[in-house]
Design a protein around this motif. Structure first.
Motif, short mmCIF file in Angstrom:
data_model
loop_
_atom_site.label_atom_id
_atom_site.label_comp_id
_atom_site.label_asym_id
_atom_site.label_seq_id
_atom_site.Cartn_x
_atom_site.Cartn_y
_atom_site.Cartn_z
N GLY A 289 0.87 -1.23 0.10
CA GLY A 289 -0.03 0.12 0.13
C GLY A 289 0.64 1.27 0.03
N ILE A 290 2.07 1.23 0.00
CA ILE A 290 2.94 2.68 -0.19
C ILE A 290 3.66 2.33 -1.47
CG2 ILE A 290 4.88 3.54 1.08
CD1 ILE A 290 3.92 2.28 3.70
N SER A 291 3.60 3.67 -2.20
CA SER A 291 4.44 3.93 -3.59
C SER A 291 5.14 5.16 -3.36
CB SER A 291 3.64 3.57 -4.62
OG SER A 291 2.57 4.73 -4.51
N LEU A 292 6.09 5.30 -3.95
CA LEU A 292 6.88 6.77 -3.75
C LEU A 292 6.80 7.34 -5.25
CD1 LEU A 292 10.17 5.63 -2.28
CD2 LEU A 292 8.26 6.40 -1.10
N ASN A 293 6.32 8.31 -5.27
CA ASN A 293 6.29 9.33 -6.76
C ASN A 293 7.62 9.73 -7.01
OD1 ASN A 293 5.17 12.28 -7.97
ND2 ASN A 293 4.11 10.35 -8.54
N ALA A 294 7.67 9.41 -8.39
CA ALA A 294 8.90 9.57 -8.94
C ALA A 294 8.80 10.51 -10.43
CB ALA A 294 9.83 8.52 -9.22
N LEU A 295 9.77 10.94 -10.89
CA LEU A 295 9.94 11.66 -12.28
C LEU A 295 11.27 11.27 -13.06
CD1 LEU A 295 9.04 15.49 -11.25
CD2 LEU A 295 7.48 13.66 -12.25
N LEU A 296 11.13 10.51 -13.93
CA LEU A 296 11.92 10.21 -14.81
C LEU A 296 12.29 11.25 -15.98
CD1 LEU A 296 14.34 8.37 -15.66
CD2 LEU A 296 12.49 6.81 -16.89
N PHE A 297 13.30 12.03 -15.89
CA PHE A 297 13.71 12.84 -17.01
C PHE A 297 14.47 12.10 -18.23
CE2 PHE A 297 12.66 15.55 -13.49
CZ PHE A 297 11.71 16.70 -14.22
N LYS A 298 14.10 12.60 -19.29
CA LYS A 298 14.71 11.73 -20.53
C LYS A 298 15.44 12.68 -21.42
CE LYS A 298 11.35 7.91 -20.22
NZ LYS A 298 10.36 7.30 -21.02
N THR A 299 16.58 12.13 -21.89
CA THR A 299 17.30 13.09 -23.14
C THR A 299 17.26 11.84 -24.18
OG1 THR A 299 19.27 13.97 -23.76
CG2 THR A 299 19.58 11.83 -22.50
N GLU A 300 17.68 12.46 -25.40
CA GLU A 300 17.40 11.52 -26.73
C GLU A 300 18.31 10.87 -26.94
OE1 GLU A 300 17.41 14.20 -30.00
OE2 GLU A 300 15.86 15.60 -29.34
N ALA A 301 19.71 10.89 -26.53
CA ALA A 301 20.36 9.40 -26.71
C ALA A 301 21.21 9.59 -25.40
CB ALA A 301 21.55 9.89 -27.84
N PRO A 302 20.59 8.83 -24.30
CA PRO A 302 21.28 8.82 -23.00
C PRO A 302 22.47 7.96 -22.92
CG PRO A 302 19.03 7.43 -23.02
CD PRO A 302 19.24 8.23 -24.57
N LYS A 303 23.47 8.37 -22.14
CA LYS A 303 24.47 7.32 -21.95
C LYS A 303 24.13 6.15 -20.51
CE LYS A 303 27.84 11.07 -22.59
NZ LYS A 303 28.93 11.91 -22.14
N GLY A 304 23.05 6.76 -19.97
CA GLY A 304 22.76 5.94 -18.67
C GLY A 304 21.80 6.79 -18.05
N LEU A 305 21.67 6.18 -16.68
CA LEU A 305 20.66 7.14 -15.69
C LEU A 305 21.30 7.39 -14.55
CD1 LEU A 305 17.54 7.63 -14.80
CD2 LEU A 305 17.86 5.11 -13.79
N ILE A 306 20.90 8.46 -14.01
CA ILE A 306 21.33 9.05 -12.61
C ILE A 306 20.18 9.02 -11.72
CG2 ILE A 306 22.08 11.06 -11.36
CD1 ILE A 306 23.50 11.84 -13.77
N VAL A 307 20.31 8.23 -10.75
CA VAL A 307 19.11 8.02 -9.56
C VAL A 307 19.58 8.87 -8.62
CG1 VAL A 307 18.22 6.47 -8.03
CG2 VAL A 307 18.90 5.65 -10.23
N TYR A 308 18.69 10.04 -8.55
CA TYR A 308 18.95 11.04 -7.49
C TYR A 308 18.27 10.95 -6.01
CZ TYR A 308 19.93 16.04 -6.67
OH TYR A 308 20.45 17.20 -6.09
N TYR A 309 18.96 10.84 -5.23
CA TYR A 309 18.22 10.66 -3.92
C TYR A 309 18.32 12.29 -3.22
CZ TYR A 309 18.68 5.70 -4.37
OH TYR A 309 18.47 4.55 -4.87
#
Length: 273
Positions: free
Chosen positions: A66-86
């Motif tokens: 019953g618990i979920s964390l709201n998140a925003l995933l910003f995207k670029t056109e040709a990503p090298k990868g992902l940064i997970v930001y705390y």
């Protein structure tokens, strides 16, 4: 005059007793209500509509029943990868998301997540284990969309300990921590609010312990004018634990919240990423 001594003594004892009682009451309030003092979330209506210039996807990451964390995933056109930001202990991702262009410009997608009770996330915390477990589950979600060798973990202030914990339990490409603390318990009890005994602080996030088990490259950024989290007592002590794997950059004339707006940080990111 000697006749007044017992009376004065009794008054002194009463004052001491009142002060002692007041001290105990304050400590009790701090113990049971410390989330109110240590966390400063911005709560958003569930129907709140995010608006940013950069493309993004709104997500809800399940972390418990019953618990979920709201998140925003910003995207670029040709990503090298992902940064997970705390992120830090205040606000919500409607504001933290404004930092996305810094990382998108370096061709990385970036995921911002609100902790329990922040923004549109539900639930609340009662101990540090829940915080750390949630951080790990966010990282596990990231691995369902990106290869682990493409993931960078980044934490700011409160989030720096969470990011370091996650990096110590996994194999990301890199760990970046901005304005980190050596230990959350020590930061509160010895630096921010010295009158508070360490045993009162039930949130124990020992970054110094986690960082010893991080195998990926570690980059620390800290403002030279950070009067909240002192660079000498925190970042420099962390670097000393593994100088061969930890690079520390002091951002000149930056305060606690000003690192990301400096040209020095902007240039360093461009070179690093």
């Amino acid at each position: 005059m000697n006749l007044n001594v017992p009376k004065l003594f009794r008054r002194t004892l009463r004052v001491i007793a009142v002060l002692a009682t007041l001290h105990v009451v304050i400590l009790a309030v701090l113990y049971f209500k410390q989330e109110h003092f240590f966390f400063n979330p911005k709560v958003l209506d569930k129907n709140y509509v995010f608006e940013f210039e950069a493309p993004f996807e709104e997500l809800n990451i399940n972390v418990d029943d019953g618990i979920s964390l709201n998140a925003l995933l910003f995207k670029t056109e040709a990503p090298k990868g992902l940064i997970v930001y705390y992120h830090g202990n205040a606000g919500a991702i409607h504001d933290w998301g404004k930092r996305a262009p810094l990382y998108l410009e370096n061709n990385y997608d970036i995921l911002f997540v609100d902790y329990r009770g922040y923004g549109k996330s539900n639930g609340k915390y009662s101990n540090s284990k829940q915080l750390l477990d949630d951080a790990q589950k966010v990282y596990a979600f990231a691995k369902t969309r990106y290869k682990e060798e493409q993931i960078i973990v980044l934490g700011f202030s409160l989030g720096s300990g969470l990011a370091t914990y996650v990096a110590s339990k996994n194999n990301p490409k890199m760990l970046i921590i901005n304005a980190p603390y050596y230990s959350w318990k020590t930061l509160i009890s010895e630096q921010i609010a010295p009158p508070i005994p360490a045993f009162i602080v039930k949130y124990d996030i020992p970054t110094h312990t986690y960082i010893k088990n991080v195998t990926c490259p570690i980059k620390i950024f800290h403002g030279s004018r950070d009067f909240l989290v002192d660079v000498e007592e925190n970042s420099k002590k962390l670097q000393a634990l593994a100088p061969e794997n930890i690079e520390l950059t002091i951002i000149h004339d930056a305060g606690h919240n000003g690192i990301h707006i400096t040209k020095q940080y902007y240039d360093a990111l461009k070179e690093l990423l």
